[in-house]
Write a protein that holds these residues in place. Structure first.
Motif, PDB file in Angstrom:
ATOM      1  N   TRP A 111       0.827  -1.201   0.000  1.00 13.37           N
ATOM      2  CA  TRP A 111       0.000   0.000   0.000  1.00 13.37           C
ATOM      3  C   TRP A 111       0.865   1.256   0.000  1.00 13.37           C
ATOM      4  N   LEU A 288     -20.196  -5.770   1.133  1.00 10.82           N
ATOM      5  CA  LEU A 288     -18.758  -5.500   0.987  1.00 10.82           C
ATOM      6  C   LEU A 288     -17.895  -6.524   1.705  1.00 10.82           C
ATOM      7  N   LYS A 291     -15.688  -8.978  -0.303  1.00 10.49           N
ATOM      8  CA  LYS A 291     -14.612  -8.342  -1.064  1.00 10.49           C
ATOM      9  C   LYS A 291     -13.356  -8.118  -0.231  1.00 10.49           C
ATOM     10  N   VAL A 292     -13.539  -7.953   1.075  1.00 11.55           N
ATOM     11  CA  VAL A 292     -12.387  -7.669   1.942  1.00 11.55           C
ATOM     12  C   VAL A 292     -12.195  -8.752   2.998  1.00 11.55           C
ATOM     13  N   TRP A 294     -10.591 -11.676   3.106  1.00 10.30           N
ATOM     14  CA  TRP A 294      -9.231 -12.185   3.341  1.00 10.30           C
ATOM     15  C   TRP A 294      -8.387 -11.171   4.094  1.00 10.30           C
ATOM     16  N   LEU A 295      -8.533  -9.897   3.708  1.00 10.41           N
ATOM     17  CA  LEU A 295      -7.779  -8.845   4.383  1.00 10.41           C
ATOM     18  C   LEU A 295      -8.301  -8.637   5.804  1.00 10.41           C
ATOM     19  N   LEU A 296      -9.616  -8.729   5.960  1.00  9.40           N
ATOM     20  CA  LEU A 296     -10.217  -8.605   7.292  1.00  9.40           C
ATOM     21  C   LEU A 296      -9.668  -9.676   8.228  1.00  9.40           C
ATOM     22  N   GLU A 355     -10.662   0.389  -0.955  1.00 10.30           N
ATOM     23  CA  GLU A 355     -10.510  -0.889  -0.259  1.00 10.30           C
ATOM     24  C   GLU A 355     -10.334  -0.685   1.237  1.00 10.30           C
ATOM     25  N   LEU A 356      -9.522   0.313   1.616  1.00 14.05           N
ATOM     26  CA  LEU A 356      -9.294   0.576   3.035  1.00 14.05           C
ATOM     27  C   LEU A 356     -10.562   1.096   3.697  1.00 14.05           C
ATOM     28  N   GLN A 358     -13.686   0.420   2.826  1.00 11.94           N
ATOM     29  CA  GLN A 358     -14.589  -0.715   2.974  1.00 11.94           C
ATOM     30  C   GLN A 358     -14.134  -1.632   4.116  1.00 11.94           C
ATOM     31  N   LEU A 359     -12.837  -1.827   4.208  1.00 11.63           N
ATOM     32  CA  LEU A 359     -12.289  -2.680   5.262  1.00 11.63           C
ATOM     33  C   LEU A 359     -12.631  -2.137   6.642  1.00 11.63           C
ATOM     34  N   TYR A 363     -14.269  -4.213   9.707  1.00 10.91           N
ATOM     35  CA  TYR A 363     -13.294  -4.444  10.782  1.00 10.91           C
ATOM     36  C   TYR A 363     -13.857  -3.981  12.120  1.00 10.91           C
TER      37      TYR A 363
END
Length: 549
Positions: A111, A288, A291-292, A294-296, A355-356, A358-359, A363
């Protein structure tokens, strides 16, 4: 918006709030979970039953204001002074660890610098509103761990406001505006100092008048007005509205007045809190989440791990009993208003990626759902730690914790306060600033003098702690009861461990900009040192009587 629509939507909010709380209670979950889930359901992203979300959010802020006012009633200035040392150390360590993790995750994902900085801020600050609500639900407001927990929240609110000033400057100009951040910090200090000194001085006279006020209607009017004006005063200075309400609650020290406030004003808190948590749920967009996801999973796991290990460990090593330390760690899991504010600032200015943004929503939602589950299971988590930690290491950690306890909580041991505590605080803060400044720097012309200054401050901290231990041991040895080692041995072990710990934190910060692997190796070396010293202590002195703690 028509008056009829406002009445209808508020009616829906309260009805679904009841339904969510009822269903959550039936399945053994916190009512907060029910509020958030039903808020998501009736919000604009799912059924769309409530459309005027902005107005609902304005009303929801009153819930946090009244909640923090009542928490202030439970948390007097005298009690805060008893735990301020622990709150500062736990809060600063926790924030640095979470921010470091956020920066590392952003770096690993490739990022931009701004996205990494925003992610670090988003994961760093806990939600005082959610935590306070859970403390009331679990009836833990009168415990020492709750006092430390809310002390950390007060410290975090202060840091959060400064962080907001920094992030706003970054979002608008693309650079850190140190002057603006310094102005925000100055305002915060002046507000807290002036409010506590001026209002507390005149409050005894006001309290006597309020206690003689016969009319409940007038009593409700003047108290509610005072709470809202205190909140508005904080906002005018760029501070959270909840900060003003919290400080106002802290200065009220009349038992009769507190009882009357609980009887007459508590319904305001309860009603608006329903609106607050449902409004929070309305921010969540379930579409949403995939979409996030895996990152979550990564950010969620790292955040919870840090709270349950770093925050818990620092609380324990700072003198709290094991179970109380775990309660502090679990109590810091929740995330809320500040994370959303930071993400909103970044999104509105176009500074952060979609993306951030939405995360952040999912989160905060996930961390808020995890908080009550973890806070209700502190005993199980403590047993899990006890099972995995080797007995010799338990011995060393227990000696360390008991040695530090009187310095962190002198009032609990009925000893005089170490006379040079303000000098120690200044040196410790200077050390933290050096660690923060050295983080990520690769210019040796700057890094070398910073590192030298850091080690000088480490030894200054060691020297003052040594004097502090001698001062405490002259007053009492009650804190060492149950341990088989002498006060001098406990002092020596703790000083050595603290010196290596502070040196390790400094070296991790110094190595970070060159190679993260160096920082990881440094941390592992410290763990090896601690285990070796604990084994040596155990062989020399034998295990403490209460090593199972």
């Amino acid at each position: 918006m028509h008056e009829h629509s406002l009445i209808l939507e508020l009616g829906l909010v309260f009805f679904f709030g009841f339904l969510g709380a009822y269903l959550a209670h039936k399945i053994g979950q916190s009512v907060i979970v029910g509020y958030i889930v039903l808020g998501t359901l009736i919000g604009p992203n799912v059924l769309g039953l409530v459309k005027e979300v902005d107005l609902i959010h304005t009303l929801a802020e009153l819930g946090v204001v009244f909640l923090m006012f009542f928490l202030g009633l439970e948390f007097s200035i005298s009690r805060f002074s008893q735990i301020k040392n622990s709150a500062l150390i736990v809060g600063s360590t926790k924030i640095l660890a979470q921010m470091g993790a956020g920066l590392l995750i952003g770096l690993m994902l490739g990022w931009s610098d701004i996205d990494r900085l925003f992610l670090a801020a988003i994961v760093a600050i806990s939600s005082s509103g959610v935590t306070a609500k859970l403390l009331f639900d679990l009836k833990r407001t009168a415990t020492r761990d709750a006092e430390v927990l809310m002390g950390v929240m007060v410290f975090e609110d202060f840091v959060a406001i400064i962080t907001l000033g920094i992030l706003t400057g970054i979002a608008v100009t693309g650079m850190v505006q140190v002057g603006a951040a310094g102005m925000v910090a100055t305002k915060a200090i002046l507000f807290y100092a002036a409010f506590i000194i001026v209002v507390a001085k005149g409050f005894p006279y006001i309290a006597g008048w309020l206690e003689q006020l016969d009319s409940d209607e007038l009593f409700v009017a003047v108290i509610a007005g005072a709470v809202l004006l205190a909140a508005a005063g904080a906002v005018e200075l760029g501070l959270p509205s909840a900060a003003g309400a919290f400080v106002l609650g802290m200065i009220i020290n009349s038992k009769d007045l507190e009882e009357r406030i609980h009887r007459k004003i508590a319904p305001f808190k309860d009603g608006f809190l329903v609106v607050f948590f449902l409004a929070f749920g309305m921010l969540i967009n379930p579409t949403l989440i995939p979409k996030v996801a895996w990152l979550l999973g990564i950010v969620l796991a790292v955040s919870i791990f840090i709270e349950l290990t770093v925050s818990t460990s620092v609380a324990f090593l700072g003198g709290l009993p094991p179970l109380a330390a775990v309660a502090v760690g679990t109590g810091l899991v929740s995330r809320g208003e500040y994370a959303m504010i930071y993400a909103t600032v970044g999104n509105q200015t176009g500074a952060i990626s979609p993306e951030l943004y939405q995360l952040t929503g999912v989160y905060v939602f996930a961390m808020t759902l995890a908080a009550p589950l973890l806070m209700r299971n502190t005993k199980k988590i403590k047993k899990l730690y006890s099972f995995f930690i080797p007995n010799p290491l338990k011995c060393g950690l227990l000696v360390f914790s008991r040695s530090m306890a009187p310095l962190m909580f002198p009032d609990y041991y009925n000893i005089k306060v170490y006379p040079k505590r303000w000098l120690f605080a200044a040196v410790f803060v200077g050390y933290l600033l050096v660690v923060i400044r050295a983080f990520g720097i690769t210019d040796l012309n700057v890094l070398v003098p910073l590192t030298a200054a850091g080690f000088i401050l480490v030894w200054a901290v060691r020297f003052m702690l040594q004097k502090g231990f001698l001062f405490v041991n002259q007053e009492t040895t009650e804190h060492l009861e149950g341990l088989s080692c002498s006060p001098s041995t406990a002092c020596c072990f703790t000083l050595k461990t603290l010196t290596v710990l502070f040196s390790t934190a400094l070296l991790i910060s110094v190595f970070w900009g060159f190679n993260i692997l160096f920082s990881v190796v440094t941390l592992l070396l410290f763990v090896g040192f601690l285990l070796a010293e604990s084994l040596r202590l155990n062989r020399k002195q034998g295990p403490p009587v209460d090593v199972s703690s």
